[in-house]
Design an enzyme around this catalytic site. Structure first.
Site, PDB file in Angstrom:
ATOM      1  N   GLY A  69       0.734  -1.201   0.001  1.00 43.44           N
ATOM      2  CA  GLY A  69      -0.137   0.060   0.125  1.00 43.44           C
ATOM      3  C   GLY A  69       0.575   1.396   0.129  1.00 43.44           C
ATOM      4  N   ASN A 147      -7.644   3.919   8.743  1.00 42.53           N
ATOM      5  CA  ASN A 147      -7.133   2.786   9.425  1.00 42.53           C
ATOM      6  C   ASN A 147      -7.199   2.923  11.049  1.00 42.53           C
ATOM      7  OD1 ASN A 147      -5.106   5.108   8.629  1.00 42.53           O
ATOM      8  ND2 ASN A 147      -3.891   4.228  10.103  1.00 42.53           N
ATOM      9  N   GLN A 173      -7.531   0.089   3.695  1.00 44.11           N
ATOM     10  CA  GLN A 173      -8.275  -0.705   4.614  1.00 44.11           C
ATOM     11  C   GLN A 173      -9.766  -1.030   4.426  1.00 44.11           C
ATOM     12  OE1 GLN A 173      -7.082  -1.592   7.739  1.00 44.11           O
ATOM     13  NE2 GLN A 173      -5.104  -0.551   7.592  1.00 44.11           N
ATOM     14  N   SER A 193      -3.737  -3.176  -0.603  1.00 41.15           N
ATOM     15  CA  SER A 193      -2.476  -4.098   0.079  1.00 41.15           C
ATOM     16  C   SER A 193      -2.711  -5.387   0.391  1.00 41.15           C
ATOM     17  CB  SER A 193      -1.961  -3.169   1.363  1.00 41.15           C
ATOM     18  OG  SER A 193      -0.975  -4.037   1.782  1.00 41.15           O
ATOM     19  N   HIS A 195      -1.394  -7.647   2.403  1.00 37.60           N
ATOM     20  CA  HIS A 195      -1.297  -8.207   3.991  1.00 37.60           C
ATOM     21  C   HIS A 195      -2.445  -7.584   4.578  1.00 37.60           C
ATOM     22  CE1 HIS A 195       0.698  -4.843   6.226  1.00 37.60           C
ATOM     23  NE2 HIS A 195       0.865  -4.605   5.125  1.00 37.60           N
ATOM     24  N   THR A 231      11.817  -7.233 -11.282  1.00 33.49           N
ATOM     25  CA  THR A 231      11.202  -8.468 -11.477  1.00 33.49           C
ATOM     26  C   THR A 231       9.881  -8.607 -10.589  1.00 33.49           C
ATOM     27  OG1 THR A 231      13.158  -9.582 -12.333  1.00 33.49           O
ATOM     28  CG2 THR A 231      11.622 -11.193 -11.605  1.00 33.49           C
ATOM     29  N   CYS A 318       1.637   2.099  12.459  1.00 26.07           N
ATOM     30  CA  CYS A 318       2.923   2.907  11.873  1.00 26.07           C
ATOM     31  C   CYS A 318       3.494   3.945  13.169  1.00 26.07           C
ATOM     32  CB  CYS A 318       2.565   3.473  10.791  1.00 26.07           C
ATOM     33  SG  CYS A 318       2.161   2.420   9.527  1.00 26.07           S
TER      34      CYS A 318
END
Ligand SMILES: Cc1ncc(COP(=O)(O)O)c(C=O)c1O
Length: 373
Positions: A69, A147, A173, A193, A195, A231, A318
């Site tokens: 994200g 979030n 979120q 995102s 995860h 890659t 965070c």
């Protein structure tokens, strides 16, 4: 450990791991290679692209894979800005740092960067929206769901008002918790995102309308239409795709269950002394609840609950570690002392009623004994 911090990250779904394993073991091809192993990897990436597109209500051709994200947000903000002449950029006052920081960074390059004020519930104020409609900025970025508080913004309304503006929406979120429609929001760019939805860390996506002028942040390869050199992280992308497919299929059932559990938690917390639930009357994500207990520091409560084997977060993950009031709550006009006490509980699909009762009991005991650090 009982885990209630799914807005920070989610455990890897077992079915996602199963889908990823072949790409960590035998299918090692580079998706850019022409030979068979390369084609197998390419097919896997394209399948994931379709799965992510389906979750976002977008076309597969609009999905650009990123590392997560934060990269998607950076690519949206800086990638757009590098393609335009410096102008005006406006972001919601409660945006994630991965939107706020790149925006602040653009000020060094001549951009006029400001935040859009929110009301006490965390919603962008009507007066601010009127100002946008009168004089649309070059870029606007507004998150779909916050979030910390889980508050859901009316992005469609902003898109309708801000004609001629490039609109980015951070849906990291919101994805997998409420129905998503890229076209329906009217945004030109949308970040996701892996995860946060039961996928692995290291894969995310920027959904981009073909009309958007974007300059890559990573040069040196033609991957992702030349917009993200390097890659591809095939196994993580496959996992993200599988997680997106499961989130889309199970969305209704998951969100109903989560809402029930969250409401029970909310009721229990409100029965405890000196508690405040934030953004209580706003439309919120079904899994998220942010509260504070007057006289308690958020980090202290997190540590005390941790001793009871319960993982929650103080503010956004965070921001953890810094004993400062949550900037999201400050933007909502919450008293700094109360904002310093913020605790976020974010439920996930595997949480149970028993776990919710255990959390309420632990919190009750902590407040009863008056334990303080
Ligand atoms: C709203 C929001 N946007 C962006 C991100 C960043 O996502 P990632 O961890 O995949 O970089 C987060 C992570 O917490 C988030 O909550």
């Amino acid at each position: 450990m009982i885990y209630f911090d799914h807005n920070a990250t989610t455990p890897l779904d077992e079915r996602v791991l199963e889908a990823m394993l072949p790409y960590l073991k035998s299918c090692h091809g580079n998706p850019s290679s022409l030979h068979r192993p390369g084609r197998i990897a390419r097919d896997a990436v394209e399948t994931a692209r379709a799965q992510v597109a389906a979750l976002a209500g977008a076309a597969p051709s609009q999905v650009l894979f990123t590392s997560g994200g934060s990269e998607a947000n950076n690519l949206a903000i800086k990638g757009l800005a590098w393609s335009l002449k410096p102008g005006r950029i406006r972001i919601g006052a409660t945006e994630h740092p991965s939107v706020a920081e790149p925006t602040r960074f653009l000020a060094r390059y001549g951009w006029d960067c400001r935040t859009l004020a929110v009301d006490a519930q965390g919603l962008i104020e009507d007066a601010t929206l009127d100002a946008i409609a009168e004089n649309p900025p070059d870029i606007v970025s507004v998150m779909l769901a916050n979030n910390e508080t889980g508050v859901i913004q009316d992005v469609r309304r902003i898109a309708t008002l801000a004609t001629g503006t490039w609109l980015h929406c951070d849906a990291v979120q919101a994805a997998g918790k409420i129905p998503l429609s890229f076209a329906g929001t009217g945004a030109h760019l949308m970040s996701l995102s892996g995860h946060k939805i039961g996928g692995p860390k290291g894969a995310g996506a920027l959904i981009a309308d073909a009309s958007v002028p974007l300059t890559p942040l990573i040069h040196g390869g033609e991957q992702e239409k030349g917009l993200r050199g390097g890659t591809e992280n095939v196994a993580a992308i496959v996992g993200f795709g599988k997680a997106a497919e499961l989130a889309a299929t199970e969305l209704e059932e998951r969100s109903q269950r989560l809402r029930r559990l969250r409401n029970r938690l909310e009721q229990g917390i409100e029965e405890l002394p000196r508690t405040t639930v934030f953004a209580r009357t706003a439309e919120r994500l079904p899994n998220t609840l942010q509260f504070a207990v007057a006289g308690y520091d958020g980090e202290t409560l997190v540590m005390l609950l941790d001793r009871h084997g319960i993982a929650v977060s103080s503010g956004s993950a965070c921001a953890s570690g810094a004993r400062e009031p949550s900037p999201v709550l400050l933007a909502m006009g919450v008293d700094p002392a109360l904002a310093t006490g913020a605790v976020r509980i974010s439920l996930g699909k595997d949480n149970t009623e028993t776990e919710v009762e255990q959390l309420l009991a632990a919190l009750g005991r902590i407040l009863e004994t008056g334990t303080q650090c």
